[in-house]
Design a protein around this motif. Structure first.
Motif, PDB file in Angstrom:
ATOM      1  N   LEU A 233      46.327  38.862  39.127  1.00 26.53           N
ATOM      2  CA  LEU A 233      45.545  38.205  40.141  1.00 26.53           C
ATOM      3  C   LEU A 233      45.785  37.065  39.755  1.00 26.53           C
ATOM      4  O   LEU A 233      45.488  36.030  39.479  1.00 26.53           O
ATOM      5  N   PHE A 234      45.278  36.810  41.990  1.00 24.09           N
ATOM      6  CA  PHE A 234      45.788  35.380  42.304  1.00 24.09           C
ATOM      7  C   PHE A 234      44.712  34.396  43.250  1.00 24.09           C
ATOM      8  O   PHE A 234      44.591  35.467  43.711  1.00 24.09           O
ATOM      9  N   PHE A 235      43.938  34.101  42.695  1.00 23.34           N
ATOM     10  CA  PHE A 235      43.095  33.457  43.593  1.00 23.34           C
ATOM     11  C   PHE A 235      43.535  31.531  43.722  1.00 23.34           C
ATOM     12  O   PHE A 235      43.306  31.227  42.967  1.00 23.34           O
ATOM     13  N   ASP A 236      43.490  31.653  44.847  1.00 24.05           N
ATOM     14  CA  ASP A 236      43.357  29.680  44.925  1.00 24.05           C
ATOM     15  C   ASP A 236      42.430  29.572  46.136  1.00 24.05           C
ATOM     16  O   ASP A 236      42.714  29.934  47.807  1.00 24.05           O
ATOM     17  N   HIS A 237      41.455  28.199  46.471  1.00 25.69           N
ATOM     18  CA  HIS A 237      40.529  27.977  47.407  1.00 25.69           C
ATOM     19  C   HIS A 237      41.266  27.556  48.739  1.00 25.69           C
ATOM     20  O   HIS A 237      40.864  28.242  49.850  1.00 25.69           O
ATOM     21  N   ASP A 238      42.307  27.064  48.749  1.00 19.39           N
ATOM     22  CA  ASP A 238      42.866  26.971  49.348  1.00 19.39           C
ATOM     23  C   ASP A 238      44.631  26.823  49.905  1.00 19.39           C
ATOM     24  O   ASP A 238      45.762  27.083  50.742  1.00 19.39           O
TER      25      ASP A 238
ATOM     26  N   LEU B 275      46.654  43.752  33.019  1.00 20.37           N
ATOM     27  CA  LEU B 275      45.738  43.168  34.511  1.00 20.37           C
ATOM     28  C   LEU B 275      45.743  42.327  33.429  1.00 20.37           C
ATOM     29  O   LEU B 275      45.266  41.889  32.890  1.00 20.37           O
ATOM     30  N   MET B 276      45.484  40.945  34.283  1.00 18.16           N
ATOM     31  CA  MET B 276      45.872  39.446  34.091  1.00 18.16           C
ATOM     32  C   MET B 276      45.638  38.926  35.409  1.00 18.16           C
ATOM     33  O   MET B 276      46.103  39.032  35.857  1.00 18.16           O
TER      34      MET B 276
ATOM     35  N   GLY C 292      41.007  43.857  43.233  1.00 22.28           N
ATOM     36  CA  GLY C 292      41.821  43.039  42.876  1.00 22.28           C
ATOM     37  C   GLY C 292      43.277  43.800  42.802  1.00 22.28           C
ATOM     38  O   GLY C 292      44.013  44.363  42.467  1.00 22.28           O
ATOM     39  N   TYR C 293      43.153  44.242  40.798  1.00 20.84           N
ATOM     40  CA  TYR C 293      43.790  45.989  39.804  1.00 20.84           C
ATOM     41  C   TYR C 293      42.815  46.437  40.226  1.00 20.84           C
ATOM     42  O   TYR C 293      44.554  47.170  41.037  1.00 20.84           O
ATOM     43  N   LYS C 294      42.031  46.710  41.052  1.00 23.31           N
ATOM     44  CA  LYS C 294      41.979  48.107  41.051  1.00 23.31           C
ATOM     45  C   LYS C 294      42.966  48.906  42.660  1.00 23.31           C
ATOM     46  O   LYS C 294      43.449  49.611  42.133  1.00 23.31           O
TER      47      LYS C 294
ATOM     48  N   ALA D  81      46.073  44.527  28.015  1.00 25.04           N
ATOM     49  CA  ALA D  81      47.466  44.792  28.140  1.00 25.04           C
ATOM     50  C   ALA D  81      47.084  46.486  27.734  1.00 25.04           C
ATOM     51  O   ALA D  81      45.866  46.731  27.311  1.00 25.04           O
ATOM     52  N   ILE D  82      47.642  47.426  28.530  1.00 21.93           N
ATOM     53  CA  ILE D  82      47.166  49.240  28.725  1.00 21.93           C
ATOM     54  C   ILE D  82      48.795  50.071  28.412  1.00 21.93           C
ATOM     55  O   ILE D  82      49.545  49.958  28.946  1.00 21.93           O
ATOM     56  N   ARG D  83      48.741  50.584  27.311  1.00 19.82           N
ATOM     57  CA  ARG D  83      49.773  51.368  27.359  1.00 19.82           C
ATOM     58  C   ARG D  83      49.641  53.035  27.883  1.00 19.82           C
ATOM     59  O   ARG D  83      48.711  53.019  28.226  1.00 19.82           O
TER      60      ARG D  83
END
Length: 637
Positions: A8-13, A90-91, A69-71, A148-150
């Motif tokens: 998951l990435f986020f940056d204001h700009d 999920l990171m 975002g993950y969903k 981390a999910i198996r």
């Protein structure tokens, strides 16, 4: 193990900084597919950067925080494709890493074949729940920066139902309540097994990745939280968290810390960053190792309104190691003749320019009169000085201000070499200047003066989105500095003319020179450069002694810890604005405030749930105290 990483990435700009690419590059050997879900709009350039390290780059509307975002990313990927893999992770973007390598982490956790899910770090149980008054406790949980999910879990109906019933997330607190603090207990209660690589039970706090960062890094944890460096410095102070030591551990373990500086410089209040990373350099007079085999190309740019200070300024410039090109601006041709005669007497070569106008004084002379120097690629550094006299101030104050600037930039040959060496050591260092002068001037906590509103307007015009400091900008007060030309170009390229600057009859706060003085650092940070402040040992000793005395004098009238002092003073200001104190505040009035204000602060910080329950009683007590004060005031009059 076949693995998919959902990042998951986020940056204001919408800017993808190098620390993101570095993390993803180092995940590649452990991931068959890297799926970046961006909650930020991406232009073609930044999308292309992500595509160099990711298999999928998917941009979505920024709703639902990281949880949705993950969903939605997993939905986009499809459950049919997911079940082809052995593990998903999920990171998110909220950590720097890897410190050393991710390899030991994966080797350790891959060896545990009986796990259904795992994480790098966890947060211990908190009683009562810090965010939700309806819940008795926040359970121990794996932190959502890495879960981390198996297949045994993510291919189950339980997992599908968990996400299908996930409500829309509308706040940070909801993201904690409905996902981060819920996930571990929810699936553990259903019988799924988990483990944590660096469990909080091994450390002296319930939040070791933050509160015990140096310990957990020395134990081999490959990540450090970004928030460590931009969190409230009063929290770090209260809990003895030393950002500079964390930085030193990163350096010792080979993490390219320039990635940290460039990201945080653009996204963090400068004063917070300078405090948490201790970016005030106390430098000795002895050269610590300036690399003369790779000298920096230097332009010295000096505005000499007072031509009789030419010798003094030239003496300072002689502290620079090696050669430099000299550009001098002044206001008329008679001064130019005097300056040139001084240069000839001293056998100094330099170009003397007469500016078209003295509107804006040293700042217009620099950003307009020497714009070509700033825009040139011929130099690695620009040393900006001027003939500071400050005739509006008492002599002793003005002399201290001048010495503060010159001696803490160009104090001696060895000291100056150490200042320049900082640029050799740190490619993202854009600017150095002395710290704010606080002796003889009322600057601490007030240095915006009346310039903030005008600065906000100008920042928007220049495309500066770096968050402003609340009360005291990190800025080159007195406008003497050493900087990379690239760190100055946002302002130099701003299209200013002399008519934009005030003449002497309109000189003062809120006009362009004072605004640009406070924006120089922010402009450099916007372009990914960080800032450091420099002091020599003598001034550091003097200033620390006076600063400590001043702080003790103020603190003696308040509670002991800075967090409580700030809460107390905010309550004082709130009550004064509400008219509780219709007269000038006295020590007696101030002494009456902390009982309820500090009690409220302590309860709400340590137990928000209890604080909500007690709020009606607090309001009654506060009202009673107000009525008592008004009665006392009426009797006084």
């Amino acid at each position: 193990m076949r693995r998919v990483v959902f990042y998951l990435f986020f940056d204001h700009d919408g800017q993808v900084d190098d620390y993101v690419l570095h993390a993803l590059e180092n995940l590649r050997s452990h991931s068959e597919h890297i799926f970046v879900v961006s909650n930020s709009e991406l232009d073609a350039h930044n999308r292309a950067r992500l595509e160099t390290v990711a298999d999928t780059v998917w941009v979505r509307e920024n709703v639902g925080f990281d949880v949705w975002g993950y969903k939605e990313a997993m939905t986009e990927f499809t459950q049919e494709r997911l079940v082809e893999y052995d593990e998903i992770i999920l990171m998110n973007y909220t950590f720097f890493g890897p410190v050393k390598s991710f390899d030991p982490l994966f080797e350790s956790m891959d060896a545990q074949h009986d796990l259904d899910f795992w994480g790098v770090t966890n947060h211990g149980e908190v009683v009562p729940h810090p965010f939700n008054a309806d819940l008795e406790r926040m359970p121990m949980h794996i932190q959502s920066h890495w879960i981390a999910i198996r297949k045994s879990l993510f291919a189950s109906d339980d997992f599908v139902t968990y996400w299908a019933t996930m409500p829309m997330i509308t706040s940070y607190n909801e993201s904690i309540d409905y996902h981060e603090s819920r996930f571990t207990k929810h699936f553990s209660d259903l019988g799924y097994t988990f483990d944590v690589a660096y469990p909080e039970s091994d450390y002296p706090s319930i939040h070791p990745v933050f509160d015990n960062a140096t310990m957990i890094l020395r134990a081999g944890c490959p990540i450090v939280k970004r928030r460590t460096f931009f969190h409230d410095p009063l929290y770090l102070d209260r809990n003895a968290i030393l950002g500079r030591e964390i930085d030193e551990i990163l350096i010792a373990n080979g993490y390219p810390t320039e990635l940290v500086y460039s990201n945080l410089a653009r996204t963090t209040q400068a004063r917070v960053l300078a405090t948490n990373l201790s970016l005030v350099e106390i430098l000795p007079e002895e050269d610590l190792g300036y690399d003369e085999s790779n000298p920096l190309r230097i332009a010295a740019v000096v505005h000499l309104y007072y031509e009789d200070m030419t010798d003094e300024i030239l003496d300072r410039l002689q502290m620079l190691p090696g050669s430099f090109d000299l550009y001098i601006t002044t206001t008329d041709f008679s001064k130019k003749s005097i300056i040139e005669a001084t240069l000839a007497r001293r056998s100094v070569v330099g170009e003397v320019r007469v500016v078209e106008s003295n509107r804006g004084r040293a700042e217009s002379a620099f950003f307009i009169g020497c714009r070509d120097v700033i825009q040139s690629d011929a130099y690695d550094l620009i040393v900006k000085l001027h003939s500071k006299r400050s005739p509006q101030d008492d002599f002793a104050k003005a002399e201290l201000f001048k010495r503060h600037l010159l001696e803490n930039l160009l104090g001696s040959p060895g000291y100056t070499a150490n200042v320049l060496r900082l640029f050799q050591q740190h490619p993202t260092l854009g600017m150095v200047f002395p710290p704010i002068i606080h002796m003889a001037y009322p600057t601490l906590g007030h240095a915006w003066f009346t310039n903030r509103e005008a600065a906000a307007v100008e920042a928007k015009r220049l495309g500066i989105t770096v968050p402003f400091d609340e009360s005291t900008p990190v800025a080159p007060y007195g406008t003497m500095l050493i900087a990379r030309p690239q760190a100055l170009r946002r302002i130099a390229d701003g299209g200013y003319t002399y008519d934009d600057f005030p003449d002497d009859s309109n000189w003062g706060d809120s006009n362009l020179p004072h605004v640009l003085e406070r924006l120089m650092g922010y402009a450099a940070q916007q372009d990914g450069f960080h800032i450091r402040q420099t002091l020599n040992i003598k001034f550091a000793s003097i200033y620390y002694a006076f600063l400590e005395y001043k702080l003790q004098s103020v603190a003696a009238l308040m509670p002991a810890y800075p967090e409580e002092q700030v809460a107390f003073l905010r309550e004082v200001h709130r009550q004064r604005a509400a008219g509780v104190f219709p007269h000038a505040l006295t020590v007696h009035d101030i002494a009456e405030v902390p009982t309820l204000a500090i009690l409220k602060y302590r309860v709400m910080r340590r137990s928000p749930r209890l604080g909500i329950v007690l709020r009606p009683g607090y309001q009654l007590a506060r009202g009673a105290l107000r009525r008592l004060r008004r009665a006392v005031v009426s009797r006084r009059h």
